[in-house]
Design an enzyme around this catalytic site. Structure first.
Site, short mmCIF file in Angstrom:
data_model
loop_
_atom_site.label_atom_id
_atom_site.label_comp_id
_atom_site.label_asym_id
_atom_site.label_seq_id
_atom_site.Cartn_x
_atom_site.Cartn_y
_atom_site.Cartn_z
CG ASP A 101 -1.73 1.15 1.44
OD1 ASP A 101 -2.38 1.54 0.46
OD2 ASP A 101 -1.76 1.71 2.55
CG LEU A 102 1.77 5.66 -1.80
CD1 LEU A 102 3.27 5.45 -1.79
CD2 LEU A 102 1.37 6.34 -3.10
CG ASP A 103 -1.89 7.58 0.54
OD1 ASP A 103 -0.96 8.35 0.33
OD2 ASP A 103 -2.86 7.46 -0.21
CB THR B 229 0.41 10.70 1.44
OG1 THR B 229 0.65 9.31 1.35
CG2 THR B 229 1.44 11.47 0.65
CE LYS C 264 -5.03 6.80 8.56
NZ LYS C 264 -4.20 6.45 9.71
CB SER D 285 -1.63 3.03 -3.83
OG SER D 285 -2.27 4.23 -3.44
CB ALA D 286 -7.20 3.22 -3.07
CE LYS E 170 -5.83 -0.79 -1.29
NZ LYS E 170 -4.72 0.04 -0.81
CD GLU F 18 -3.76 -1.53 2.66
OE1 GLU F 18 -3.89 -0.62 3.50
OE2 GLU F 18 -4.08 -1.37 1.48
CG ASP F 19 -2.25 2.79 6.25
OD1 ASP F 19 -2.52 2.34 5.11
OD2 ASP F 19 -2.58 3.92 6.62
P1 B16 Z 1 -6.58 9.80 -4.33
P2 B16 Z 1 -3.71 3.93 -0.23
C1 B16 Z 1 -5.68 5.73 -0.52
O1 B16 Z 1 -4.34 5.35 -0.70
C2 B16 Z 1 -5.81 6.60 0.73
O2 B16 Z 1 -5.56 5.83 1.90
C3 B16 Z 1 -7.18 7.19 0.81
O3 B16 Z 1 -7.27 8.04 1.94
C4 B16 Z 1 -7.47 7.97 -0.47
O4 B16 Z 1 -8.77 8.52 -0.47
C5 B16 Z 1 -7.31 7.03 -1.67
O5 B16 Z 1 -6.00 6.49 -1.67
C6 B16 Z 1 -7.55 7.72 -2.99
O6 B16 Z 1 -6.55 8.69 -3.17
O7 B16 Z 1 -7.64 10.78 -3.96
O8 B16 Z 1 -5.17 10.37 -4.28
O9 B16 Z 1 -6.87 9.07 -5.62
O10 B16 Z 1 -3.75 3.92 1.27
O11 B16 Z 1 -4.56 2.87 -0.89
O12 B16 Z 1 -2.30 4.00 -0.77
MG MG Z 2 -2.94 3.19 3.21
#
Ligand code: B16
Ligand code: MG
Length: 223
Positions: free
Chosen positions: A9-11, A17, A45, A116-117, A146, A170-171
């Site tokens: 996962d990224l964030d 972030t 998240k 990452s989403a 997810k 994942e967090d």
């Molecule tokens: P964006 P991850 C997710 O990233 C975030 O945790 C989530 O808070 C965010 O809304 C989602 O990405 C979409 O991000 O608006 O930049 O497309 O944790 O899956 O890396």
């Molecule tokens: Mg995350």
């Protein structure tokens, strides 16, 4: 070694972030007079941008007040602010232990995948100077988000890995649920109680504690 891929996962796993997402959502929510706090933010998240907005509107009991067009404008407002915060990102913002883990995986030729989403993920990896460490970045567009397993299954498939020989990191609770639904070993980063409820196989309070060979042993993926 039985391990065939590690999916990140990224964030909240590679960098913080998650904090910028919170600040940007908070400002947008303030605008439309909805109060959100850090506890509520936990439920966002790992959740896509439009789904996060929907959850905020429901939280503020305002889900009937905005048209599709207005929702798009609110999501854009949040994303523009979020992207402006990202300009501060540099390699020093990579969480401890992550670069070392990625380099170790690269050395032993275990594919590394980004699951990452976030639609901003490629830009973030670029700012952290980590793009060349990843063999594949899953594009979240058009993939069920997810906690559905789809993004992790797509990532494994892209590098020809069998999910049962994969580790996901994942967090977010939704992310841990997605990893388990994909049939992978789930490593949680964050609060033990929250992530264990979601099904994490092991939880670390910091990425500094991630170590490739401990992970392989814990997941019983040594040869
Ligand atoms: P964006 P991850 C997710 O990233 C975030 O945790 C989530 O808070 C965010 O809304 C989602 O990405 C979409 O991000 O608006 O930049 O497309 O944790 O899956 O890396
Ligand atoms: Mg995350």
């Amino acid at each position: 070694m039985k391990l065939q891929a590690v999916l990140f996962d990224l964030d909240g796993v590679i960098t913080d972030t998650a904090e910028y997402h919170y600040l940007a959502w908070k400002q947008m929510a303030d605008h439309i007079e909805i109060d959100i706090d850090r506890e509520f933010n936990e439920t966002l998240k790992g959740i896509s941008r439009m789904e996060s907005l929907e959850r905020i509107l429901i939280h503020g009991k305002r889900e009937r007040d905005f048209s599709g067009e207005q929702r798009e404008a609110l999501a854009k407002e949040k994303n523009d602010h979020y992207v402006s915060l990202l300009t501060h990102l540099s390699p020093e913002n990579t969480y401890p232990g992550i670069l070392e883990l990625l380099e170790q995986l690269n050395q032993v030729h275990i594919p590394v995948v980004l699951t990452s989403a976030s639609k901003n993920a490629p830009q973030i990896l670029k700012s952290l100077e980590l793009e060349d460490k990843f063999q594949y970045i899953v594009n979240p567009d058009g993939i069920t988000g997810k906690p559905a397993p789809d993004i992790f299954l797509k990532g494994a498939q892209a590098v020809s890995a069998d999910p049962k020989y994969c580790i996901g990191i994942e967090d977010a609770q939704a992310g841990i649920e997605a990893i388990k639904a994909a049939g992978m070993y789930a490593v949680g980063i964050g609060e033990e109680r929250l992530l264990s409820i979601a099904g994490a196989d092991i939880v670390y309070d910091s990425t500094a504690k991630l170590d490739l060979y401990s992970l392989i042993n814990a997941a019983s993926l040594a040869s």
